[in-house]
Structure formats: C-alpha cells, structure tokens
Design a protein around this motif. Structure first.
Motif, short mmCIF file in Angstrom:
data_model
loop_
_atom_site.label_atom_id
_atom_site.label_comp_id
_atom_site.label_asym_id
_atom_site.label_seq_id
_atom_site.Cartn_x
_atom_site.Cartn_y
_atom_site.Cartn_z
N ILE A 9 0.87 -1.16 0.04
CA ILE A 9 0.05 -0.22 -0.06
C ILE A 9 1.11 1.51 0.06
N VAL A 10 1.05 1.93 -0.66
CA VAL A 10 1.66 3.37 -1.76
C VAL A 10 1.35 4.16 -0.93
N ASP A 11 1.75 5.61 -0.03
CA ASP A 11 1.62 6.83 -0.16
C ASP A 11 2.38 7.28 -1.58
N GLY A 12 1.29 7.48 -2.45
CA GLY A 12 1.81 7.51 -3.75
C GLY A 12 2.32 9.60 -4.27
N ASN A 13 1.93 9.95 -3.24
CA ASN A 13 2.38 11.79 -2.76
C ASN A 13 4.43 11.52 -2.69
N ASN A 14 3.54 11.44 -1.53
CA ASN A 14 5.27 10.34 -0.77
C ASN A 14 6.11 10.02 -1.47
N PHE A 15 5.84 8.61 -2.18
CA PHE A 15 6.78 7.92 -3.01
C PHE A 15 7.12 9.04 -3.96
N GLY A 16 6.34 10.29 -4.70
CA GLY A 16 6.73 10.65 -5.68
C GLY A 16 7.56 11.24 -5.03
N TYR A 17 7.58 11.90 -4.14
CA TYR A 17 8.73 13.26 -3.72
C TYR A 17 9.93 12.59 -3.50
N ARG A 18 9.84 11.22 -3.08
CA ARG A 18 11.12 10.85 -2.75
C ARG A 18 11.55 9.93 -4.11
N SER A 19 10.76 9.50 -5.59
CA SER A 19 11.10 9.75 -6.39
C SER A 19 11.82 11.04 -7.47
N PHE A 20 11.29 11.93 -7.13
CA PHE A 20 11.64 13.13 -8.05
C PHE A 20 12.75 13.04 -7.14
N PHE A 21 13.20 13.99 -5.71
CA PHE A 21 14.53 14.42 -5.06
C PHE A 21 14.81 13.68 -4.53
N GLY A 22 14.96 12.29 -5.11
CA GLY A 22 15.86 11.68 -4.24
C GLY A 22 17.54 11.59 -4.57
N PRO A 23 17.20 11.38 -6.11
CA PRO A 23 18.40 10.79 -6.80
C PRO A 23 19.51 12.08 -7.17
N SER A 24 20.24 11.84 -6.75
CA SER A 24 22.05 13.09 -7.32
C SER A 24 22.31 14.03 -8.58
N SER A 25 21.49 12.77 -9.28
CA SER A 25 20.88 13.44 -11.13
C SER A 25 19.80 13.75 -11.75
N ASN A 26 20.18 14.52 -12.14
CA ASN A 26 18.37 14.52 -13.44
C ASN A 26 18.47 13.84 -14.95
N LEU A 27 17.69 13.26 -14.77
CA LEU A 27 17.75 12.40 -16.23
C LEU A 27 17.26 13.41 -16.76
N ILE A 28 17.23 13.92 -18.46
CA ILE A 28 16.52 14.88 -19.46
C ILE A 28 16.22 13.98 -20.44
N ASN A 29 15.72 13.93 -21.30
CA ASN A 29 15.11 13.29 -22.20
C ASN A 29 15.78 14.31 -23.73
N SER A 30 15.51 13.41 -24.63
CA SER A 30 15.84 14.63 -25.45
C SER A 30 15.01 15.52 -25.95
N GLU A 31 13.66 15.56 -25.76
CA GLU A 31 12.88 16.83 -26.03
C GLU A 31 12.85 18.06 -24.09
N GLY A 32 13.84 17.16 -23.76
CA GLY A 32 14.14 18.44 -22.84
C GLY A 32 13.24 18.54 -21.35
N ILE A 33 12.43 17.10 -21.26
CA ILE A 33 11.44 16.90 -20.38
C ILE A 33 12.63 16.24 -18.90
N ASN A 34 12.66 16.61 -17.82
CA ASN A 34 13.06 15.67 -17.16
C ASN A 34 12.13 14.88 -16.27
N THR A 35 13.03 13.65 -16.48
CA THR A 35 11.64 12.60 -16.84
C THR A 35 12.17 11.10 -15.12
N THR A 36 13.19 12.46 -14.25
CA THR A 36 14.08 11.66 -13.14
C THR A 36 12.99 11.37 -12.31
N GLY A 37 11.49 12.09 -11.95
CA GLY A 37 10.99 11.01 -11.07
C GLY A 37 10.33 10.34 -12.06
#
Length: 283
Positions: A9-37
């Motif tokens: 059972i997942v707290d979705g907002n909590n999970f989303g914040y972790r996914s977005f802020f946890g990584p030390s580097s960002n993933l940027i796709n070819s369109e310039g969108i930050n897809t890290t989270g």
C-alpha cells in the motif's frame, strides 16, 4: 530485506516526492523534459514487485489539504503545514507537478488500484483501509509518514521507509518503549511534528514524552504527580493546544470514511504503457 507481502500500500504523493528529490542527478530526455521522478518511480515500483511479490499493489493519493484538520489547528493558532518553506524554484515546482501527474497516469495504465478523497490525505485512507480488515494477509505500507505507526495495532502490518528499511512492530517497540501504537498520536502531540507544523508542548522532547506516557495512567496524572517540573506546568497550561494536536494527528479521528467510490480499478493497458515509455524515453 526481501520476503513476500500479500499487499503493498503506497502513499503516492510521498512516493512521488522521494522519486523526484532522491536521485543525485537528473534524467533529461531529447525533448528537454526532466523525467527523473517518473523513471525512478517506475524503477522502484518494479523492484517492489520483484522483492516482495505482492498479489496486489494499492496506491493512495492526497486530496486537497483537509479543511477539518486545518480548522482544528487554526482554533489554537497553528497553521497546518504552514511551516513548510518553499525552497523550490518555479521551474522545479512545475517539474514536480508533472512528475506526480505522470506517475498517476503510469499507475493507472498498470491496472493498479488507486484511492483518493478530497477530504482526506493518503495516510487517512491507508489507515482506514488497513483498519477495515478487508485486506487479508501481510501488508507492507510504503511511506515515511510516522503517523502510520498507528497501523501497528492491526495484524500483519510492516512499514517500508524511504531508506528501504522494513519497520515492524518489534522495531517500533524498541524505539518507543512502553508506548503502544494506539498511543503514538499522544506521543506526537507532546513532542510535535515539524513536517505538519505542529509544535507540540514546549519543553517536552522524546525522553520526557515517554515518561508522560509510561509513568502514570494519563499524561495529566503524570503532570500532577510531577507538578514542580517546568514541563508539567507547561503541559497543564496547554490543554487546549494538546487536545487540538491529538484530534489533528490521530488518524482514527478522521470524520470522513472511505467507500467504494474512494477507489478506482483501471484496466491494465500495456499499449498505453509502451506509448508513455516511448514518448518519455524510459526503458
């Protein structure tokens, strides 16, 4: 820790914040969108399936910030979650909103049940879902929200924190000796909760709070027995605030109840998942 759980059972907002802020580097796709989270969230969700082999995953999401909880605290001069300082840039805030929206979309296409109610927060829904007794079997709650320690009063509950540690009832008892889970909200009302801007009772920290809850039948009785202590005097002078904190923190006091309308059960849509993976360049 690995092992089987029947339900995650997942707290979705909590999970989303972790996914977005946890990584030390960002993933940027070819369109310039930050897809890290989104990419990290998908990877973590897949890892849960492998490690814990659940028969069902359930996501819960925050509705609007509950007016009833805000009212309880505003009556004693406290702004619910008002202490949260906005440290994000406007662009980062937009990216976070995008991430949460895409995660909800991905979860839906996976056919995962989601629960949301505008008068409730994710932890309210999780607590009531566990308390309902409808989920027969072992349950792993994914959240860093310590309010959910209250669910340890129910059978077969563990909590996965965001350091990937599975916290059990035995772990809880070691950390809060003599404070059963059904009284944890009293502990938080005494010590406060910075994330929700609940100050607690001035001068009462973790050690003193445990004394208030274990060395007498009630905190008031403890204070009267130790009336010369400054913390006791402050507690007795802060009864309105203390009662308000309890009513805001205690998940069992939520005046709104989950129903079948709270949850949506979308169909699994593999083609939509493929489309999202291709559009955002996520493997």
């Amino acid at each position: 820790m690995t092992g089987h759980f029947d339900y995650i059972i997942v707290d979705g907002n909590n999970f989303g914040y972790r996914s977005f802020f946890g990584p030390s580097s960002n993933l940027i796709n070819s369109e310039g969108i930050n897809t890290t989270g989104l990419a990290v969230g998908i990877r973590i969700l897949r890892s849960y399936r492998r490690k814990y082999t659940p028969k069902r995953i359930i996501f819960t999401w925050d509705g609007r910030r509950p007016e009833w909880r805000k009212k309880i605290l505003s009556d004693v001069g406290v702004e619910y979650k008002g202490g949260r300082k906005e440290k994000r840039s406007e662009e980062e805030s937009k990216q976070l909103c995008w991430t949460l929206s895409r995660l909800r979309e991905w979860v839906s296409h996976c056919g995962i049940i989601s629960g949301k109610d505008n008068n409730m927060e994710a932890d309210d829904i999780i607590y009531q879902l566990v308390a309902s007794g409808k989920l027969k079997g072992t349950k792993l709650i994914v959240s860093s929200d310590k309010d959910l320690y209250a669910t340890f009063i129910y059978k077969d509950v563990s909590i996965l924190d965001f350091k990937d540690r599975v916290v059990t009832l035995d772990d809880y008892k070691m950390k809060f000796p003599g404070v059963p889970p059904e009284r944890f909200h009293l502990y938080k009302a005494l010590t406060g909760d910075k994330s929700d801007n609940i100050p607690g009772i001035k001068g009462i920290g973790a050690t003193t709070a445990i004394k208030f809850l274990t060395e007498a039948d009630t905190p008031t009785e403890y204070a009267l027995k130790n009336i010369k202590a400054k913390s006791s005097m402050t507690f007795l002078e802060s009864q309105d605030e203390y009662k308000a904190f309890i009513n805001a923190i205690d998940l069992s006091k939520c005046p709104y109840k989950i129903s079948n309308d709270t949850f949506k059960s979308p169909e699994f849509d593999p083609s939509a998942l493929d489309d999202m993976a291709g559009e955002y360049e996520i493997g």
